[in-house]
Design a protein around this motif. Sequence first.
Motif, PDB file in Angstrom:
ATOM      1  N   GLU A 434       0.819  -1.307   0.158  1.00 23.90           N
ATOM      2  CA  GLU A 434      -0.030  -0.024   0.066  1.00 23.90           C
ATOM      3  C   GLU A 434       0.866   1.337  -0.071  1.00 23.90           C
ATOM      4  O   GLU A 434       0.652   2.076  -0.781  1.00 23.90           O
ATOM      5  CB  GLU A 434      -1.159  -0.067   1.316  1.00 23.90           C
ATOM      6  CG  GLU A 434      -1.987   1.286   1.311  1.00 23.90           C
ATOM      7  CD  GLU A 434      -2.972   1.032   1.995  1.00 23.90           C
ATOM      8  OE1 GLU A 434      -3.849   1.863   2.044  1.00 23.90           O
ATOM      9  OE2 GLU A 434      -3.218   0.041   2.953  1.00 23.90           O
ATOM     10  N   GLU A 435       1.934   1.176   0.851  1.00 29.18           N
ATOM     11  CA  GLU A 435       2.978   2.447   0.720  1.00 29.18           C
ATOM     12  C   GLU A 435       3.383   2.547  -0.664  1.00 29.18           C
ATOM     13  O   GLU A 435       3.576   3.814  -0.990  1.00 29.18           O
ATOM     14  CB  GLU A 435       3.872   2.279   1.745  1.00 29.18           C
ATOM     15  CG  GLU A 435       4.846   3.283   2.041  1.00 29.18           C
ATOM     16  CD  GLU A 435       5.788   3.297   3.068  1.00 29.18           C
ATOM     17  OE1 GLU A 435       6.817   3.855   3.220  1.00 29.18           O
ATOM     18  OE2 GLU A 435       5.796   2.177   4.005  1.00 29.18           O
ATOM     19  N   ASN A 436       3.944   1.407  -0.918  1.00 30.34           N
ATOM     20  CA  ASN A 436       4.582   1.609  -2.328  1.00 30.34           C
ATOM     21  C   ASN A 436       3.403   2.320  -3.458  1.00 30.34           C
ATOM     22  O   ASN A 436       4.053   3.208  -4.451  1.00 30.34           O
ATOM     23  CB  ASN A 436       4.991   0.326  -2.969  1.00 30.34           C
ATOM     24  CG  ASN A 436       6.077  -0.399  -2.186  1.00 30.34           C
ATOM     25  OD1 ASN A 436       6.736   0.420  -1.377  1.00 30.34           O
ATOM     26  ND2 ASN A 436       6.407  -1.682  -2.364  1.00 30.34           N
ATOM     27  N   ALA A 437       2.412   1.607  -3.434  1.00 33.71           N
ATOM     28  CA  ALA A 437       1.385   2.006  -4.349  1.00 33.71           C
ATOM     29  C   ALA A 437       1.024   3.640  -4.355  1.00 33.71           C
ATOM     30  O   ALA A 437       0.900   4.273  -5.140  1.00 33.71           O
ATOM     31  CB  ALA A 437       0.041   1.223  -4.485  1.00 33.71           C
ATOM     32  N   ARG A 438       0.858   4.121  -2.960  1.00 36.06           N
ATOM     33  CA  ARG A 438       0.417   5.225  -2.759  1.00 36.06           C
ATOM     34  C   ARG A 438       1.722   6.523  -3.351  1.00 36.06           C
ATOM     35  O   ARG A 438       1.517   7.322  -3.954  1.00 36.06           O
ATOM     36  CB  ARG A 438       0.368   5.406  -1.306  1.00 36.06           C
ATOM     37  CG  ARG A 438      -1.021   4.747  -0.872  1.00 36.06           C
ATOM     38  CD  ARG A 438      -2.518   5.331  -1.378  1.00 36.06           C
ATOM     39  NE  ARG A 438      -3.576   4.208  -1.114  1.00 36.06           N
ATOM     40  CZ  ARG A 438      -4.725   4.666  -1.479  1.00 36.06           C
ATOM     41  NH1 ARG A 438      -4.871   5.610  -2.273  1.00 36.06           N
ATOM     42  NH2 ARG A 438      -5.671   3.829  -1.207  1.00 36.06           N
ATOM     43  N   ASP A 439       2.631   5.868  -3.002  1.00 40.28           N
ATOM     44  CA  ASP A 439       4.074   6.710  -3.312  1.00 40.28           C
ATOM     45  C   ASP A 439       4.165   6.761  -4.925  1.00 40.28           C
ATOM     46  O   ASP A 439       4.360   7.919  -5.605  1.00 40.28           O
ATOM     47  CB  ASP A 439       5.256   6.101  -2.670  1.00 40.28           C
ATOM     48  CG  ASP A 439       5.438   6.259  -1.282  1.00 40.28           C
ATOM     49  OD1 ASP A 439       4.686   7.157  -0.682  1.00 40.28           O
ATOM     50  OD2 ASP A 439       6.289   5.666  -0.640  1.00 40.28           O
TER      51      ASP A 439
END
Length: 443
Positions: A434-439
């Motif tokens: 989720e962090e990767n996708a949001r970034d």
Amino acid sequence: MKKFKKLFAATVISLAMLVAAGCGDQPTNEDQGDADNGGGDEVVTETPGDVGDAEITLEFWNGFTGPDGEDIAKIIAEFNNLHEGEIAIRTQTMPWDNFYDQYRTVVTAGEAPDIAIMHLDSIAGYARYDLLTPLDDLAADIGLEDDDFIPEVWDAGVYEGHRYGIPLDVHPLTLFYNVDLLEAAGYSEPPTTYDELVEMSLAVQEATDGDAWGIAMPVFWPSNMIFYSSLMSHGGDSVSEDGLTPLYNTEIGYEALQKMVDLVYEHEVSPSDVQADGEVTLFRQGNSAFHINGIWMIAGFEQQDGLNFAAAPVPTFGDQEAVWAGSHNFVLPKQNDEDPERLEASMKFIQFVSENSLQWAKAGQVPATYSVLESDEFKALEHQYNASQQNFVFPPSTPFYGDAWGPTGPAVDEAMLGQLTPQEALERAAREGEENARDAAEN
């Protein structure tokens, strides 16, 4: 022909760390699969066939560095001979792990090739950053019809309402099995369910007095392609429709991964200490009855002396038939100045390959068109045909899918090594995904 269910799918390693120019810097799992066909580190440029002084010479980039490169060269030679003096295709072949970096560099510099091959999971990311040419009108002009293509792979080439890819093939996970070991254990047909896989594996180990394993489960790639197949077979979801939210961190996900882990630690039909590609070696040497890998392994196994093998659909780990599948797609790189004659010539080549993809299927692929898929000539390719009789799972058309799904790779590996429980592994993967996708979406 089975009806292909409309399922969404996955790749295994992040298709991109979307930076500056905004495309993938890392190879996808499909890239690694192609590398298993054999490969090299050099960039090779050639013009197959008799081309003479062609009016138009098109540059075609691809990553077919293994035996599949020989097959695509044969198709190109036929096209060049047919269009001698008119159109010539000059190929530039490089390893997939370098391909996407080089592609982004030349397109942004205004030096793009005319045609390229791109994995299905990468198309949305490159389309998002305007590095691909829309193909809607061009495909219609040459008569490429959607009803001749497997719907799921045809539809997956669309991003935000525009077509950017023309599918060349489908390459699914496949079950390979050792015919002699199964016969020694009293079986003439491969397993179709998880329970049958366990049963036959135990029987092989008993029949060989422990000299052969039932199956060698990979600790590394393609372990989370297998996890994705298990997840879909259990009725799970991968990520949200926009690709930003992981959905695999659920009770269904834990069960899907636990099934894989249990083959090692509960049923004891797989070794626990498989090294990278160790499962391939065991199968090649006749020391395991079953092997789950991509269809691209066919050519290598056919060349293995003394290996009597066959291919079949991957057994269902849950209640539904579903298997991970990828696809090579033709794309037209974005040009600073579009030349209508070169675009028309490029589409002639793509049409020719689509209509003559039986040669490509022999390299270890499933044709993307029904006209070839349902032909008697393809059905005669026993391994490829058997692999085609599955419900394929393709990636969704979102640039962020790989970012959200990518962390499952190391997570599945640690679960297979017994270092984390399935729940611990997938919880961590979901947080990272989720962090990767949001970034990626913000940058």
